[in-house]
Every structure is written in C-alpha cells, then in structure tokens.
Design a protein around this motif. Sequence first.
Motif, PDB file in Angstrom:
ATOM      1  N   THR A 224       0.822  -1.336   0.034  1.00  0.00           N
ATOM      2  CA  THR A 224       0.291   0.018   0.586  1.00  0.00           C
ATOM      3  C   THR A 224       1.464   0.822   0.347  1.00  0.00           C
ATOM      4  O   THR A 224       0.635   2.036   0.113  1.00  0.00           O
ATOM      5  CB  THR A 224      -1.248  -0.516   1.246  1.00  0.00           C
ATOM      6  OG1 THR A 224      -1.449  -1.635   1.451  1.00  0.00           O
ATOM      7  CG2 THR A 224      -1.304   1.055   1.255  1.00  0.00           C
ATOM      8  N   THR A 225       1.837   1.008   0.649  1.00  0.00           N
ATOM      9  CA  THR A 225       2.392   2.155   0.653  1.00  0.00           C
ATOM     10  C   THR A 225       4.465   2.241  -0.343  1.00  0.00           C
ATOM     11  O   THR A 225       4.517   2.965  -0.388  1.00  0.00           O
ATOM     12  CB  THR A 225       3.092   2.975   2.278  1.00  0.00           C
ATOM     13  OG1 THR A 225       3.266   1.964   3.075  1.00  0.00           O
ATOM     14  CG2 THR A 225       2.084   3.761   3.148  1.00  0.00           C
ATOM     15  N   TYR A 226       4.378   1.146   0.532  1.00  0.00           N
ATOM     16  CA  TYR A 226       6.009   0.044   0.029  1.00  0.00           C
ATOM     17  C   TYR A 226       6.134  -0.487  -0.938  1.00  0.00           C
ATOM     18  O   TYR A 226       5.173  -1.433  -0.803  1.00  0.00           O
ATOM     19  CB  TYR A 226       6.913   0.784   0.800  1.00  0.00           C
ATOM     20  CG  TYR A 226       7.568   1.791   1.934  1.00  0.00           C
ATOM     21  CD1 TYR A 226       8.326   2.451   1.016  1.00  0.00           C
ATOM     22  CD2 TYR A 226       7.104   2.339   3.541  1.00  0.00           C
ATOM     23  CE1 TYR A 226       8.680   3.550   1.595  1.00  0.00           C
ATOM     24  CE2 TYR A 226       6.722   3.615   3.127  1.00  0.00           C
ATOM     25  CZ  TYR A 226       8.237   4.376   2.813  1.00  0.00           C
ATOM     26  OH  TYR A 226       8.621   5.291   3.464  1.00  0.00           O
TER      27      TYR A 226
ATOM     28  N   LYS B 219      -3.324   0.173  -3.555  1.00  0.00           N
ATOM     29  CA  LYS B 219      -3.775  -0.631  -3.014  1.00  0.00           C
ATOM     30  C   LYS B 219      -4.982  -0.779  -2.263  1.00  0.00           C
ATOM     31  O   LYS B 219      -5.995  -2.114  -2.547  1.00  0.00           O
ATOM     32  CB  LYS B 219      -2.716  -1.509  -2.576  1.00  0.00           C
ATOM     33  CG  LYS B 219      -2.895  -2.461  -1.754  1.00  0.00           C
ATOM     34  CD  LYS B 219      -1.658  -3.243  -1.363  1.00  0.00           C
ATOM     35  CE  LYS B 219      -1.657  -4.667  -1.348  1.00  0.00           C
ATOM     36  NZ  LYS B 219      -0.447  -5.291  -0.982  1.00  0.00           N
TER      37      LYS B 219
ATOM     38  N   THR C 285      -2.403  -2.260   5.100  1.00  0.00           N
ATOM     39  CA  THR C 285      -4.335  -3.872   5.396  1.00  0.00           C
ATOM     40  C   THR C 285      -3.585  -4.575   6.292  1.00  0.00           C
ATOM     41  O   THR C 285      -1.880  -4.269   6.867  1.00  0.00           O
ATOM     42  CB  THR C 285      -3.770  -4.646   4.368  1.00  0.00           C
ATOM     43  OG1 THR C 285      -2.651  -4.713   4.080  1.00  0.00           O
ATOM     44  CG2 THR C 285      -4.437  -4.038   3.531  1.00  0.00           C
TER      45      THR C 285
ATOM     46  N   GLU D 216       3.104  11.072   9.551  1.00  0.00           N
ATOM     47  CA  GLU D 216       4.067   9.829   9.768  1.00  0.00           C
ATOM     48  C   GLU D 216       5.639   9.422  10.115  1.00  0.00           C
ATOM     49  O   GLU D 216       6.015   9.346  11.312  1.00  0.00           O
ATOM     50  CB  GLU D 216       4.083   9.739   7.873  1.00  0.00           C
ATOM     51  CG  GLU D 216       4.088   8.014   7.998  1.00  0.00           C
ATOM     52  CD  GLU D 216       4.906   7.706   6.390  1.00  0.00           C
ATOM     53  OE1 GLU D 216       5.311   7.910   5.900  1.00  0.00           O
ATOM     54  OE2 GLU D 216       5.980   6.972   7.096  1.00  0.00           O
TER      55      GLU D 216
ATOM     56  N   LYS E 154       4.994  10.215  13.583  1.00  0.00           N
ATOM     57  CA  LYS E 154       4.943   8.481  13.918  1.00  0.00           C
ATOM     58  C   LYS E 154       6.079   7.755  14.427  1.00  0.00           C
ATOM     59  O   LYS E 154       6.519   6.610  15.144  1.00  0.00           O
ATOM     60  CB  LYS E 154       3.744   8.240  13.623  1.00  0.00           C
ATOM     61  CG  LYS E 154       3.579   6.160  13.652  1.00  0.00           C
ATOM     62  CD  LYS E 154       3.138   6.099  12.401  1.00  0.00           C
ATOM     63  CE  LYS E 154       3.531   5.361  10.827  1.00  0.00           C
ATOM     64  NZ  LYS E 154       2.429   4.631  10.398  1.00  0.00           N
TER      65      LYS E 154
ATOM     66  N   SER F 168       8.417   5.781  17.665  1.00  0.00           N
ATOM     67  CA  SER F 168       9.009   4.704  17.426  1.00  0.00           C
ATOM     68  C   SER F 168      10.108   3.890  18.182  1.00  0.00           C
ATOM     69  O   SER F 168      10.070   3.195  19.027  1.00  0.00           O
ATOM     70  CB  SER F 168       9.173   3.608  16.060  1.00  0.00           C
ATOM     71  OG  SER F 168       8.015   3.527  15.613  1.00  0.00           O
TER      72      SER F 168
ATOM     73  N   GLY G  48       6.006  -2.769   8.537  1.00  0.00           N
ATOM     74  CA  GLY G  48       6.944  -1.256   9.023  1.00  0.00           C
ATOM     75  C   GLY G  48       6.257  -1.184  10.138  1.00  0.00           C
ATOM     76  O   GLY G  48       6.515  -0.661  10.738  1.00  0.00           O
TER      77      GLY G  48
HETATM   78  N1  LIG Z   1       9.630   2.401  12.428  1.00  0.00           N
HETATM   79  C1  LIG Z   1       8.504   3.102  11.981  1.00  0.00           C
HETATM   80  N2  LIG Z   1       7.309   3.013  13.583  1.00  0.00           N
HETATM   81  C2  LIG Z   1       6.200   3.425  13.061  1.00  0.00           C
HETATM   82  N3  LIG Z   1       5.644   3.128  12.062  1.00  0.00           N
HETATM   83  C3  LIG Z   1       7.018   2.928  10.621  1.00  0.00           C
HETATM   84  C4  LIG Z   1       8.072   2.570  10.802  1.00  0.00           C
HETATM   85  N4  LIG Z   1       8.851   2.279   9.429  1.00  0.00           N
HETATM   86  C5  LIG Z   1       7.931   2.468   8.859  1.00  0.00           C
HETATM   87  N5  LIG Z   1       6.104   2.181   9.042  1.00  0.00           N
HETATM   88  C6  LIG Z   1       4.752   2.364   8.967  1.00  0.00           C
HETATM   89  O1  LIG Z   1       4.830   1.342   8.273  1.00  0.00           O
HETATM   90  C7  LIG Z   1       4.234   1.372   6.949  1.00  0.00           C
HETATM   91  C8  LIG Z   1       4.752   0.941   5.944  1.00  0.00           C
HETATM   92  O2  LIG Z   1       5.133  -0.574   5.654  1.00  0.00           O
HETATM   93  P1  LIG Z   1       5.110  -1.704   4.949  1.00  0.00           P
HETATM   94  O3  LIG Z   1       5.906  -1.375   3.874  1.00  0.00           O
HETATM   95  O4  LIG Z   1       5.500  -3.224   5.443  1.00  0.00           O
HETATM   96  O5  LIG Z   1       4.006  -1.786   4.184  1.00  0.00           O
HETATM   97  P2  LIG Z   1       3.139  -2.137   3.164  1.00  0.00           P
HETATM   98  O6  LIG Z   1       3.856  -3.564   2.280  1.00  0.00           O
HETATM   99  O7  LIG Z   1       3.124  -0.823   1.991  1.00  0.00           O
HETATM  100  O8  LIG Z   1       1.906  -1.740   2.953  1.00  0.00           O
HETATM  101  P3  LIG Z   1       0.378  -3.409   3.229  1.00  0.00           P
HETATM  102  O9  LIG Z   1       1.496  -4.518   3.404  1.00  0.00           O
HETATM  103  O10 LIG Z   1      -1.169  -2.968   4.004  1.00  0.00           O
HETATM  104  O11 LIG Z   1       0.036  -2.973   1.626  1.00  0.00           O
HETATM  105  C9  LIG Z   1       3.775   2.872   6.725  1.00  0.00           C
HETATM  106  O12 LIG Z   1       2.290   3.471   6.790  1.00  0.00           O
HETATM  107  C10 LIG Z   1       5.265   3.164   7.237  1.00  0.00           C
HETATM  108  O13 LIG Z   1       4.599   4.338   8.048  1.00  0.00           O
END
Ligand SMILES: Nc1ncnc2c1ncn2[C@@H]1O[C@H](COP(=O)(O)OP(=O)(O)OP(=O)(O)O)[C@@H](O)[C@H]1O
Length: 508
Positions: A11-13, A70, A176, A241, A244, A248, A310
Amino acid sequence: MGRVIGIDLGTTYCAMAALNDAGVPDIVPNREGERITPSVVLFQGDIAIVGSQAKRSAASAPEDTVQFVKRHMGEKSIVYTTEAGKDLRPEEISALILKRLKEDAELHFGEPVDRAVITVPAYFDDARRTATRDAGTIAGLEVLRVLNEPTAAAIAYGLRHADAGVFLVYDLGGGTFDVTVMRSAGDELEVLATAGDRNLGGYDWDNRLMKHVDAEIVAAGGASVLAGDEARIAELRDKAEIAKRTLSTSEQCSIVLSVDGAHHHVKVTRETFERMTSSLLGRTESLARQVVEEARLSWAQIDRTLLVGGSTRMPMVTRLLESMSGRPAERGVAQDEVVAMGAAILAAAENSAAPDALAQVTGGALTAVRDVTSQSLGVEVLADGERVENSVIVPRNSRLPCGVAKKYATMYHDQRGILLKVTEGEDTDMAYVNVIGQSEIRIPVAGLPEGHPVEVRLSYDIDAIIHVQVTDGQTGQHWGEFEIERVANMDGGQLRAAGDRLRAAEVI
Ligand SMILES: Nc1ncnc2c1ncn2[C@@H]1O[C@H](COP(=O)(O)OP(=O)(O)OP(=O)(O)O)[C@@H](O)[C@H]1O
Ligand SMILES: [Mg+2]
C-alpha cells in the motif's frame, strides 16, 4: 528466457527480490539504489513518475499524485484522470508501479525480467486478487502466482528456521492487516487459519495523529488544516508519518506546521499517541485472538510470533503480542523485505519445471506450502421457499486448492434455468456478503419436478480464483460451468487496451 522476481506490491512501499547465484533471495534495489520503492505515482503531463521522487512531491502537488491505490484494488472506480482526459482504474495505477519495478530490475540484472510472483494480503478477496493479476498483465509481466503475503513471509522465514512448530504471523503494513497461524512440520508449511482487515494499517495511525495535531492547532486559535486545501493536508500527512516513526524510538516529538503565516508547534508524547490509536491496535488484537481460536489452538500452543510490516516497529505492537502470547516477538528478517524474499523463492520454484522445484530451490528446507481460503464462498438461495439468504459452500480457512459441492433443489415444476449468484462472506444475511458474480444456468431437461436435486460445486484454484460448476444432482449430468464474470474487474478487451497504452507510456 528472462529472469523471474518476487514483488511485494504494498500500500505504501513495494519491494522486489530475486534468488542470487547461491540460491538465496536478495533484495533487488531500484534505480535510485533504494531497497524499497514508495507506492506513489506522480503525473507530470504524459509522464508518470514512480517512487521517492513522487512521494516527495505528494505534499506540493497532491492533485497530481496517486497514493494508497492498493486500498482501491478490485473496485470499479476511477482513481485518476490524466491531462489527456484518460480515466485510470486502480489496476492501471498499480501497473505503472509494476512497470517501474520491472524496468528497475531489468536495469539491475542487465536482462529482461518478464515473470513474477506478486503478493497480496491473505484477506484480499477474489476481485482484489484478480485486479492484482491484471495489473501485472498490463505491466507486461507474466504473473506466475498471486501469493499471500503472510505465506511469503513464512517461506522466507522458514528457510532460516527449519524447526517444527506453530507460529503466528502478525503483518501490519501501511494499509492492510493480516494475521495468520501456520504450522511448520519439518519441510512442510501449512496455513491453519487466517484473518485480517483490508482497511487497517499505518495509514490509519497517521490519520489519528493528523486529527490530533489539527485539533491542537484549532485549540490554540489556529485555522484547521484538515478543513483547508489538499496541499496543506498532504504536508500534515507527511509530518504525521515522520512523527509516528520518531515515536517508535523516542518518547516524544514535535510537529511544526505553519498555517496562514502562524507557526504551530505541537508536542506529542508516545503515551498520547498510543492512547489515541489504542482502538486500532484493539482491532488487531481481536482478529489475532479470533484466528488463534479458528486454528483451534490456545496461545500456549503458539511457539513463535513473527512480526512483518513496517508498522510492527511501533512498540505498542510488540507489547501487545508479548502480552497475548507470553513470549518475545521475533523479527526474523527485515520486516519490510521479508515478503518480497518469500515471493522470490516461490517465483524461482514456479519457474522451474521440476516436480520438486520448491525443494530444489530451498535446498530441501521446504517441499510444500499449503494455504487456505480467507473468505467463505457460497450462493444465494431461497430458504423455506420464502427467505433469500446466503448459503456457504466452501467455508473460510479451507485448504487450497479446494472444491466443495452442495445439493439444492429446483423451486418449481419444469424449471428451465437457474440464476446463480455467487457470494463471498460468512453471514446468512445477504446484506452482509458480497455478490461477486452471477450467471444464468440453463437446465437442459424438460419436465423435472419441483424439488429436483441440483448440485453446485464451487472451487478455488491454487491462487484462490473461483470456478463454478452446476450438475443434475440425480444423474450427474453437466448443466453448466463458469468462471465468475466478475462485476468489479476489467474484461479481456479492456486489459489489452490498457496494456497497449502502458507500453507506450513513459514511466520514470
Ligand atoms: N519506525 C516505524 N515506526 C512506525 N511505523 C513505521 C515505521 N517504519 C515504517 N512504518 C510504517 O509502516 C508502514 C509501511 O509498512 P510496509 O512497507 O510493511 O507496508 P506496505 O507493504 O506498503 O503495506 P501493506 O502491506 O499494508 O500493503 C507505513 O505506514 C509506515 O509509516
Ligand atoms: Mg506489506
């Protein structure tokens, strides 16, 4: 023959990986040298810019930026209209991202990359899976498998920890949430149960923090950012973001925003942040409890907890899991890369013609991976001759591939057709399930009495894509068969046209 890769289309990466010469999965960096690529598309005239550069522009050009697509996969919606007036659907935006990833991988390897395994949340339904596969097709990739993210994570993890046991994969990403209980018995990996929420992720934590910061600004006499223009909102999203992430590792942080010339300084402590997001965490908790129950296990029987995504970097997540399971939670591999690594392993196995391909690819560590369905499948029926309700045929958490037949009856004498509506969901009430497709089946025999048995067989193939078969429940005569005409997805012609357009499009 080109290369095969595994893609975590997040969704984000996004992340992608491939097996190296030693047979071990490696992350494939993008052309900017990054290990993950933001799932953000910025449109500049005819050019689509994907990744970090697009993410950096999100705050200054929000109306030309598309993010979090996504969340819309499997919807028949328009997420962006180009300058030239072309309406783009979610799968076309995802295809732009995939095209960029494909080209980056080709640059990295110096050879064509034309086949891939793409991962999806286990909780994705049929329309979302199909849209994901379609996105790959539009991008010019042959999609070998649409693989569940927790399963991918477990494959990568299982390669390193060959010990038997039951483990829980808790995957909280950007958009998600997935929670899955798996059993590894030596060289076999089996999904016991899975649950999740396709609209729950780090994005929602960001939203809470944005609301909080906005309320603080308003309380201090400032103008509301959320009520203002899109660029301001995007800037607030960005800063929330970052804050946030800071929380952590730090106990507190501050967000600085200037609204209408006035500077606002909002301090947030981790404690406040955790309080304002506790109901979100609570939703993951109840789903985790539900899935352990559905696997017919107790927490004492869960040997390990694996953190993926993440958002599991937030201390509140680790605390929750440790309090539920009574054990330390593990981060086996980098949590935003592990899904792509598992996909790379399966991609290599799928690409091999050998019957024991997975064993060969994993050096014998894994010989089989068994997954389950995340959605119940059924049909609409008329119960007691009066009530329309949903009748589940394939219960959720059935092992894939699977097919189940159930007998129904004709409603009147000489019935010559059946309108079959296929549903996804648990409830008997039709209001709480999705009709994912329907088809008119002709009954080729005349004069059958009322109450004549009709057998409906619903099956899921290995990618959890659905097939329907109807037979005479008495003689076994074949009456009809169809792959669901998916109301929410693109048809063949639309797909080809989108593929042609994308081949011509410039993506950087
Ligand atoms: N150090 C951290 N503390 C808190 N949140 C974090 C940190 N690093 C990354 N994130 C969060 O993790 C998320 C991205 O995680 P990830 O790359 O696993 O997701 P994704 O694979 O894009 O999403 P999905 O699996 O839901 O489709 C974002 O919301 C980001 O802000
Ligand atoms: Mg993810």
